[in-house]
Design an enzyme around this catalytic site. Sequence first.
Site, PDB file in Angstrom:
ATOM      1  N   LYS A 138       0.864  -1.186   0.000  1.00 24.38           N
ATOM      2  CA  LYS A 138       0.000   0.000   0.000  1.00 24.38           C
ATOM      3  C   LYS A 138       0.895   1.229   0.000  1.00 24.38           C
ATOM      4  O   LYS A 138       1.947   1.243   0.684  1.00 24.38           O
ATOM      5  CB  LYS A 138      -0.898  -0.028   1.252  1.00 24.38           C
ATOM      6  CG  LYS A 138      -1.914   1.099   1.328  1.00 24.38           C
ATOM      7  CD  LYS A 138      -2.837   0.954   2.548  1.00 24.38           C
ATOM      8  CE  LYS A 138      -3.892   2.041   2.605  1.00 24.38           C
ATOM      9  NZ  LYS A 138      -4.814   1.885   3.757  1.00 24.38           N
ATOM     10  N   SER A 155      -9.749   2.093   2.921  1.00 26.51           N
ATOM     11  CA  SER A 155      -8.843   2.815   2.062  1.00 26.51           C
ATOM     12  C   SER A 155      -7.824   1.923   1.347  1.00 26.51           C
ATOM     13  O   SER A 155      -7.182   2.392   0.408  1.00 26.51           O
ATOM     14  CB  SER A 155      -8.092   3.856   2.888  1.00 26.51           C
ATOM     15  OG  SER A 155      -7.284   3.227   3.871  1.00 26.51           O
ATOM     16  N   SER A 209     -10.080  -0.323   7.112  1.00 26.68           N
ATOM     17  CA  SER A 209      -9.495  -0.174   5.778  1.00 26.68           C
ATOM     18  C   SER A 209      -8.820  -1.400   5.186  1.00 26.68           C
ATOM     19  O   SER A 209      -8.461  -1.377   4.012  1.00 26.68           O
ATOM     20  CB  SER A 209      -8.503   0.981   5.766  1.00 26.68           C
ATOM     21  OG  SER A 209      -9.201   2.180   5.572  1.00 26.68           O
TER      22      SER A 209
HETATM   23  N1  GLN Z   1     -13.197   4.429   6.389  1.00 29.77           N
HETATM   24  C1  GLN Z   1     -12.625   4.862   7.614  1.00 29.77           C
HETATM   25  C2  GLN Z   1     -12.173   6.302   7.472  1.00 29.77           C
HETATM   26  O1  GLN Z   1     -12.442   6.876   6.482  1.00 29.77           O
HETATM   27  C3  GLN Z   1     -11.485   3.978   7.998  1.00 29.77           C
HETATM   28  C4  GLN Z   1     -10.263   4.247   7.237  1.00 29.77           C
HETATM   29  C5  GLN Z   1      -9.115   3.376   7.631  1.00 29.77           C
HETATM   30  O2  GLN Z   1      -9.277   2.336   8.254  1.00 29.77           O
HETATM   31  N2  GLN Z   1      -7.916   3.826   7.277  1.00 29.77           N
HETATM   32  O3  GLN Z   1     -11.571   6.851   8.310  1.00 29.77           O
END
Ligand code: GLN
Length: 492
Positions: free
Chosen positions: A79, A154, A178
């Site tokens: 990532k 994400s 995410s």
């Molecule tokens: N969707 C959540 C956010 O927007 C979690 C994101 C994540 O786990 N990095 O913060």
Amino acid sequence: MTEQYSETIAGLSKDLRDKKYSAVELTQYFLRRIASSNKILNAIITTTQEQALAAANEADQHIAAGDTNPLTGIPLLHKDIFCTDGIRTSCGSRMLDNFIAPYDATVVAKLHGAGAVMLGKTNMDEFAMGSSNENSYYGPVRNPWDIERVPGGSSGGSAAAVAARLAPAATGSDTGGSIRQPAALCGVTGLKPTYGRVSRYGMVAFASSLDQAGTLTTDARDAALMLNVMAGPDHRDSTSIDHPVPDYSATLDDDISGLRIGIPKESFDEELDDSIATQVNAAIKQLEARGASVKEITLPNMKKAAVAAYYVVASAECSSNLSRMDGVRFGYRCEHPKDLADMYARSRGEAFSREVKRRIMIGTYTLSAGFYDAYYLKAQKVRRVIAEDFRRAFSDIDVIAGPTTPETAFKLKDKTDDPIRMYLSDIYTIAVNLAGLPGISIPCGFSQGLPIGLHLIGNMFDEARLLNVAHQYQQDTDWHRQIPEQIQPGDS
Ligand code: GLN
């Protein structure tokens, strides 16, 4: 996969050792797959072809000399939140579009040290904020099961890439879901370890008390192989924990009879799509068939209260973490600034997306003198209550099971105008981060051609058990072996 190439790290590793093909051939194969499919999926931001071939060549020499490390010669993707020495680390943001990391994140260094071959860096929501991968400066990632739909976020690039077999595995990060949410939406296995199990050193910080690095793989066996390398304390990350690292592969085949599963009644309510409820219930039955027992539990604050507390805590931490992105120490600098204040304001104004600005503003507000007690302190108390709910639940169960997401992959643009609806995508995963627990999402069926995820939550440092249960389930099912039709391998 084609006849020639195995589908998992475990299979590829055996084939490399049996000299069915070389690490260089394997790397070339995945690079060809990336070249042909990434145009559609946009799952990968940077391909590191030269370095990959050099690393594969080195791996071949190690294998010839008798190296038995299971990751030697295995291609994988990182990532783009993980710093990679000499290679752009953008974190999905215009702000870091020009940032060449001067060192490797610990996760990257460890996997490299174990002989893995980095193919490139995956697309992601900007600074890991998002649930659909539509917040990336590099454009949205498409779900390989239906390219009109999102892959989740994400870590959407990593999940889509593994689902489309552009790599056998990828790293991810999980602050509120995410890894697990995109794993569910793309039909792959996503593991978020206990907070502190894996070093965060060199992983660009979003919300430091919640962020945790983990894996996206086709199955639990491969997740164990990755975690064996990634887990452990790191003197460069004071929040990494010095807790013994077991051999996660050693207990995969353990019998799960007697396993006590808790099912939170809050997970099955009107917000949950019926087809998901059906498949998740069938998956739980499958575990019962292997001798597990099931009991209803209650986690009264795991949903709405958790989402609310999360968006206060995560935004507060991100407003502080992202203050270093100022165009001086890091990142994008605007053209022709009038003065210092103008340079800060315009550099940040031009480089951050709407969502990142929204979070910074919420975070700054909740940390301000007048509102700290009302929001930030309150959210920390809610967080404590949630952790306590889990602690109580785990006093007489071993794992918690439920859906990973309330619905399957949604259409691109469906939620971009409504942040709250987007935030609710993580309604089943967020509480786990607030409590610091490990969780895994594994494929457990399809609804109208779209994958569904089963979410298993473990007690602190109980990754071995989560992987054991997931692996046992994957012995009885082949959901995790399904490959999206539009992206069938073999043509490259
Ligand atoms: N969707 C959540 C956010 O927007 C979690 C994101 C994540 O786990 N990095 O913060």
